[in-house]
Each structure stands twice: as C-alpha cells, then as structure tokens.
Design an enzyme around this catalytic site. Sequence first.
Site, PDB file in Angstrom:
ATOM      1  N   ASP A   1     -52.043  42.623  15.061  1.00 38.43           N
ATOM      2  CA  ASP A   1     -53.468  42.932  14.866  1.00 38.43           C
ATOM      3  C   ASP A   1     -53.989  43.824  15.983  1.00 38.43           C
ATOM      4  O   ASP A   1     -54.687  44.809  15.729  1.00 38.43           O
ATOM      5  CB  ASP A   1     -54.309  41.645  14.828  1.00 38.43           C
ATOM      6  CG  ASP A   1     -54.076  40.818  13.582  1.00 38.43           C
ATOM      7  OD1 ASP A   1     -53.554  41.352  12.588  1.00 38.43           O
ATOM      8  OD2 ASP A   1     -54.443  39.622  13.614  1.00 38.43           O
TER       9      ASP A   1
ATOM     10  N   ASP B   1     -49.012  36.540   5.771  1.00 36.12           N
ATOM     11  CA  ASP B   1     -48.064  35.953   6.731  1.00 36.12           C
ATOM     12  C   ASP B   1     -48.453  34.515   7.065  1.00 36.12           C
ATOM     13  O   ASP B   1     -47.604  33.630   7.124  1.00 36.12           O
ATOM     14  CB  ASP B   1     -47.873  36.826   7.974  1.00 36.12           C
ATOM     15  CG  ASP B   1     -49.157  37.143   8.719  1.00 36.12           C
ATOM     16  OD1 ASP B   1     -50.186  36.510   8.447  1.00 36.12           O
ATOM     17  OD2 ASP B   1     -49.112  38.028   9.581  1.00 36.12           O
ATOM     18  N   GLY B   2     -49.748  34.267   7.242  1.00 39.43           N
ATOM     19  CA  GLY B   2     -50.192  32.897   7.508  1.00 39.43           C
ATOM     20  C   GLY B   2     -49.949  31.972   6.331  1.00 39.43           C
ATOM     21  O   GLY B   2     -49.539  30.817   6.499  1.00 39.43           O
TER      22      GLY B   2
ATOM     23  N   ASP C   1     -51.964  40.740   6.413  1.00 43.62           N
ATOM     24  CA  ASP C   1     -52.223  39.737   7.452  1.00 43.62           C
ATOM     25  C   ASP C   1     -52.540  38.374   6.831  1.00 43.62           C
ATOM     26  O   ASP C   1     -52.204  37.339   7.396  1.00 43.62           O
ATOM     27  CB  ASP C   1     -53.379  40.200   8.345  1.00 43.62           C
ATOM     28  CG  ASP C   1     -53.553  39.326   9.570  1.00 43.62           C
ATOM     29  OD1 ASP C   1     -52.585  38.655   9.971  1.00 43.62           O
ATOM     30  OD2 ASP C   1     -54.659  39.305  10.122  1.00 43.62           O
TER      31      ASP C   1
ATOM     32  N   ASP D   1     -48.285  37.686  15.329  1.00 37.00           N
ATOM     33  CA  ASP D   1     -49.357  38.016  14.396  1.00 37.00           C
ATOM     34  C   ASP D   1     -50.542  38.651  15.130  1.00 37.00           C
ATOM     35  O   ASP D   1     -51.094  39.660  14.699  1.00 37.00           O
ATOM     36  CB  ASP D   1     -49.790  36.763  13.638  1.00 37.00           C
ATOM     37  CG  ASP D   1     -50.859  37.058  12.600  1.00 37.00           C
ATOM     38  OD1 ASP D   1     -50.677  37.998  11.806  1.00 37.00           O
ATOM     39  OD2 ASP D   1     -51.881  36.350  12.594  1.00 37.00           O
TER      40      ASP D   1
END
Length: 192
Positions: free
Chosen positions: A70, A48-49, A45, A66
Amino acid sequence: MGHDVLFFVPNVIGYFRLFLFGVSVPLFQQPYWFLLFYGTSVALDAFDGYFARKLNQTSRFGAWFDVVIDLVSRGGLWCMLSKYGYYMILVEWLTFLATHSIGSNWKATDDDFPYVCKLVMAKNFKTPLGAIAISGLHGLPIALYCQHFSLMTPTVSNIITLFLTCGRILALRVELFYIQNHIKSLLNSEEH
C-alpha cells in the site's frame, strides 16, 4: 511454516499488486490505462485479506507486506502527482514504523488517546468517521489524479476531493499521534 509463507495466496496476490503498480508507472500520462492497472492493484487489496482469513494463511509477514505494498504504490502516486508528495508518504511510513513497533495490538486505544483518534479508530475503523478517514487515506491521491486529468466534471471533482481531504486530515491526526508517541517512547528509553 518458514519460507512457505512467501507462497501463501495472499502474498502471491501482493506480488501481483506490485507488478500492476510497476506497469502503471510508465502509463501515468495515459489516465485510462494508468487507472486500469493502478485501480486493479488497489482493488486486489481487499482480496488478499479475504483469502488470508478464508485459507487460514495469515502471517506476520503477510500483514507487514500488505502495508508495504500500500505504501509503495500510494507513495509512488503521491510522488508522481507532486514534488511535495514525498511528505505525504513520509508521514505514512513514519506511522507504519511507529505502529509496527507496537505490534499487532496497535489499534487498541486507551485513555491517553485523543478523543478524535478514539472516534476514528473505534471498532477497527468500522464507523462512519473511521470510514471517512480510511477513504481519505486511500482515495485522495486517486481523486487528485482524476482531477489533474479532468476525468470528472469540476463540481463533482471538487466535492469528492473536499470530502476525501477531510478524511485525509482525520487520518493525519491519528498518524501524528502515533508518530509523537513513538518519538516519546524512544526518548523515554534513552533516559533508562
């Protein structure tokens, strides 16, 4: 841009995260394997940002996707942990609905926000109180999983779980505020 967004690197990472979560589900009773796959999905996670910003591949779809990943993975874990886990993830989905309806500016606070919510959300959750809330949101189900399988000593497990529960309660306060405001806005729009 259009359909190209689906193949942006951050979104491909998202597809892989969903795959890893899917692999982890049947391994729920095998804690080390489960944590390997689930933990890798959670760890990705952060990437990806990073890649979205680094490669200039940010998109509305990516931001939405995204959060959905989650919620699907964390919700799945909550539901596997307890028959009441559904209620925890229900609050998160309702919050997502409420914040998504506001748009990308949902983190902006004003005078109507309760003081605790302002403290938690200050500087985009990048304060000690914000970090505690986010840790509780993401970490509590994992800590409860580890506790369920006695993967830590009871004292360490209880301290970590207590800390993360406090963080989850802080996050819950913010979530309930957004849900309440969303319901108010729906009722107000009915009057006009």
